[in-house]
Structures are given as C-alpha cells and as structure tokens.
Design a protein around this motif. Structure first.
Motif, PDB file in Angstrom:
ATOM      1  N   ASP A   1       0.821  -1.209   0.000  1.00 62.43           N
ATOM      2  CA  ASP A   1       0.000   0.000   0.000  1.00 62.43           C
ATOM      3  C   ASP A   1       0.856   1.259   0.000  1.00 62.43           C
ATOM      4  O   ASP A   1       0.563   2.233  -0.723  1.00 62.43           O
ATOM      5  N   ILE A   2       1.914   1.268   0.796  1.00 66.20           N
ATOM      6  CA  ILE A   2       2.783   2.442   0.836  1.00 66.20           C
ATOM      7  C   ILE A   2       3.411   2.681  -0.539  1.00 66.20           C
ATOM      8  O   ILE A   2       3.489   3.820  -1.023  1.00 66.20           O
ATOM      9  N   ALA A   3       3.862   1.601  -1.185  1.00 64.71           N
ATOM     10  CA  ALA A   3       4.451   1.741  -2.511  1.00 64.71           C
ATOM     11  C   ALA A   3       3.436   2.242  -3.533  1.00 64.71           C
ATOM     12  O   ALA A   3       3.749   3.085  -4.380  1.00 64.71           O
ATOM     13  N   ALA A   4       2.205   1.749  -3.437  1.00 60.09           N
ATOM     14  CA  ALA A   4       1.175   2.171  -4.392  1.00 60.09           C
ATOM     15  C   ALA A   4       0.770   3.625  -4.162  1.00 60.09           C
ATOM     16  O   ALA A   4       0.644   4.407  -5.116  1.00 60.09           O
ATOM     17  N   PHE A   5       0.560   4.006  -2.908  1.00 62.41           N
ATOM     18  CA  PHE A   5       0.133   5.375  -2.619  1.00 62.41           C
ATOM     19  C   PHE A   5       1.228   6.395  -2.925  1.00 62.41           C
ATOM     20  O   PHE A   5       0.938   7.575  -3.112  1.00 62.41           O
ATOM     21  N   ALA A   6       2.475   5.945  -2.992  1.00 67.15           N
ATOM     22  CA  ALA A   6       3.551   6.854  -3.372  1.00 67.15           C
ATOM     23  C   ALA A   6       3.422   7.294  -4.829  1.00 67.15           C
ATOM     24  O   ALA A   6       4.026   8.290  -5.238  1.00 67.15           O
ATOM     25  N   HIS A   7       2.618   6.552  -5.612  1.00 62.45           N
ATOM     26  CA  HIS A   7       2.415   6.881  -7.029  1.00 62.45           C
ATOM     27  C   HIS A   7       0.953   7.232  -7.309  1.00 62.45           C
ATOM     28  O   HIS A   7       0.476   7.072  -8.426  1.00 62.45           O
ATOM     29  N   GLN A   8       0.258   7.738  -6.297  1.00 57.42           N
ATOM     30  CA  GLN A   8      -1.171   8.003  -6.473  1.00 57.42           C
ATOM     31  C   GLN A   8      -1.457   9.139  -7.441  1.00 57.42           C
ATOM     32  O   GLN A   8      -2.589   9.285  -7.913  1.00 57.42           O
ATOM     33  N   ASP A   9      -0.445   9.943  -7.778  1.00 59.51           N
ATOM     34  CA  ASP A   9      -0.658  11.032  -8.722  1.00 59.51           C
ATOM     35  C   ASP A   9      -0.692  10.558 -10.168  1.00 59.51           C
ATOM     36  O   ASP A   9      -1.078  11.324 -11.055  1.00 59.51           O
ATOM     37  N   VAL A  10      -0.260   9.325 -10.429  1.00 59.05           N
ATOM     38  CA  VAL A  10      -0.298   8.815 -11.800  1.00 59.05           C
ATOM     39  C   VAL A  10      -1.756   8.606 -12.199  1.00 59.05           C
ATOM     40  O   VAL A  10      -2.462   7.837 -11.546  1.00 59.05           O
ATOM     41  N   PRO A  11      -2.242   9.273 -13.238  1.00 56.94           N
ATOM     42  CA  PRO A  11      -3.656   9.125 -13.613  1.00 56.94           C
ATOM     43  C   PRO A  11      -4.002   7.676 -13.917  1.00 56.94           C
ATOM     44  O   PRO A  11      -3.218   6.943 -14.523  1.00 56.94           O
TER      45      PRO A  11
END
Length: 361
Positions: free
Chosen positions: A110-120
C-alpha cells in the motif's frame, strides 16, 4: 467471486446494498492491531478483504481498487475541484503467511502504491492495456473505500444539521466495500459502518451478504489472533456456493493477428480514422482497437468522427463489443443510414415596441 450464471454480457448499473456495523469495542481492537503492526485501519481492512476474496475463490494474487483524494503537495489546499484518483493495490497471499505477515505485506504494498497516487488511472490502463469487456472495469472488480475525513459541519443559528449519505442506486463497480470510520468527541473509536454496494445483475444477494458476514468474522479473528496462519483463518468461513459459469463466455485475450489491409471503401475510411486518432501508421481490419493503444476517451473520439462521416449511429459500446475494423464495418453496413442533420431554425420572435416613457413624444 461467484457471479450469476445468467448475468448479461454488459450488466446494467442497478445497485443493491448490504449494511453491517462494527461496535466501538471491536473498532478499538482493530485500531490497536493497526498500531501494533505500524499500519493503518485501512491496511487492516485491506488485508481482511483480500483474505475473504481468496476464500471466495479469487486466488492468491488479488487486485483491489482504492479511491484517493489525490491532493498531494502538488495540489494547493485552497483549489476547488475533483481530484479523486483510483489506485490499484496488489496483494500477495501465497505461501500461507500468518495474519501479521499478511499485514506486513499489505503495508509494504500500500505504501508503494500510494507513493504513485498522482499517476492518472487512465495512464495505468493505457500502459497495461488489458483486455476490455463491456460492463467490466479494466483492472479491478472490487473497490475498498474508507471514509475517514473530518465530517463537514454546517453551523447556523438555531439550526441543527447532520450529514446523511444518499445512494444513487447505480453501481460503478461490481463490488464496492464502503467503510465509514466514526469517532466520539475525544477522538475515541465509536464504531464502523460497513456498506457493500454491488451490481444487482452480477451477484445473487446471498453472495454480498456472505462477504459482509465473512469480513466481520475475519476482522475479529485478525485482531484476536494475528499469529494464526491464513489456512487457519480460512476455516472460520465456508466458501460461498459457486454457480455454473458455462453460460458466460470468457473474456478475449488481446493479441494481434497477421496484418490484413482494408478491403472495402468503408473499411479504408474506418482504418484511416483509427490511424489518425491512435497515432499509428496503419491499421489492419483484424487489429484490436485497444491493443493498438485505444482507450475509452479515444473510443469516444472515434465514435463521434465515424457517426459524423458515415451518417450512422455509433456508440462507444459498439466499439467495445466489436473492436476491429472488420467487425465495426459489418455492424455499420447493417445499420440504417440517418438523414443529414440540418441546422434547426429558431422561431422568429416579433419585435415589440415598449410603452413610451415620460417625456417621450
């Protein structure tokens, strides 16, 4: 998840809901579990939901969607707008880990995914280019949302107000697990409201009801015995009855057939439109629109251009159903031609002279 064998190829959005509540004491235990494992309540919910989906037959590699506000450092706090993005969270349940080990995996992912949450989300779909199917989300079937923002309050003299959730009756996903985190005046856990919204044409009511009850049992077991392995937690719930799936064809696997150029004038016009919108040099009659780089936005552009040039009604649903030039040409050839739309003339409004004002002769 066990879906209805008689579901339509493109299910409608009609939604039904299942509601459950977690009492304040159980809520506090879940918060304590998250803190002991350096996680959050969302991560505990994510781990439990993945375990329940595994028990339902989803396998050991599970993707769950999570909406995020997407108001990171690049978005000013005082900017008004809708920035919500969907992040896909991948969960590995292989190897029969303990509940604590699963929480650690979920926390890391989850931490790794949320670090890229700005990617549309559209960019992710375009890059992965999964097989499309009408009525199906391209990457996830289940979405987990935690409503843990501060409640909006309207304060007016002599008026009492409260926030009331109103469901639209339309489901955007096959299954949405919508969780509301409630707290008391001092911030203490005050209970959790759990709402499962599902597409009524996809699932029998017994399936989401099973999922809601199983999720509560797994959450309680994780909080009480995080050292237990998943195989032991599986024994807490019997899997739901799986209906026969033979009535529903499998989704096609994307691939490219040998190139075959357009054979008719209609196919040539369609191929030229596709090539222009997709930015490719050539399009064969059997090339898949989405394999070539198409997406829902480009499908809208193609549908609008073809409908205008061919004077036949075309929708994005047809492109999803027949994503090749050959298939679309056949569908358009069978469709009735519509008359050239004219520019409607507005009715002439007679000019009315106003009454004379004082002093006017």
């Amino acid at each position: 998840m066990p879906r209805r064998p008689d579901r339509p190829a493109a299910p409608g959005p009609r939604a039904e809901t299942v509601v459950r509540r977690i009492d304040p004491a159980a809520h506090a235990r879940l918060v304590g579990l998250a803190r002991r494992h350096r996680g959050t309540l969302f991560m505990v919910l994510h781990a439990a939901l993945a375990l329940v989906l595994r028990r339902a037959g989803a396998g050991d590699d599970i993707a769950i969607g999570a909406p995020v506000a997407a108001r990171t450092a690049g978005v000013p706090d005082d900017l008004i707008g809708f920035f919500v993005n969907l992040v896909v969270l991948r969960t590995d349940l292989s190897g029969d880990p303990t509940g604590a080990e699963l929480l650690a995996r979920v926390r890391h992912g989850d931490i790794a995914a949320f670090a890229h949450q700005d990617v549309p989300f559209e960019t992710v779909v375009a890059d992965l280019n999964p097989a499309r199917a009408p009525g199906r989300h391209p990457l996830v079937d289940v979405v987990l949302a935690l409503q843990n923002n501060a409640r909006a309050e309207l304060r007016l003299p002599g008026v009492r107000s409260r926030v009331e959730v109103v469901r639209t009756g339309a489901a955007r996903f096959e299954l949405l697990v919508d969780v509301t985190d409630e707290h008391g005046p001092a911030g203490e856990p005050a209970g959790i409201a759990l709402t499962i919204e599902y597409q009524a044409e996809v699932f029998d009511p017994a399936v989401p009801q099973w999922l809601a009850d199983a999720l509560l049992r797994v959450l309680d077991a994780l909080a009480a015995r995080p050292q237990d392995r998943l195989s032991a937690l599986d024994e807490l719930v019997d899997p739901p009855a799986a209906p026969v799936e033979a009535a529903v064809p499998a989704s096609p696997v994307p691939g490219r057939r040998p190139y075959l150029g357009p054979r008719t004038e209609l196919e040539r016009r369609l191929a030229a439109t596709w090539a222009e919108v997709l930015g490719v040099d050539r399009v064969g009659v059997h090339d898949d629109f989405f394999v070539l780089g198409g997406n829902s936005l480009r499908a809208v552009r193609v549908a609008a251009r073809i409908a205008a040039t061919e004077r036949r009604r075309l929708t994005t649903t047809q492109i999803f159903a027949t994503p090749t030039v050959a298939g679309l040409a056949e569908a358009l050839a069978a469709a009735p031609s519509r008359a050239e739309p004219g520019i409607p003339r507005l009715p002439r409004i007679p000019r009315v002279r106003s009454a004379p004002t004082v002093g006017e002769e």
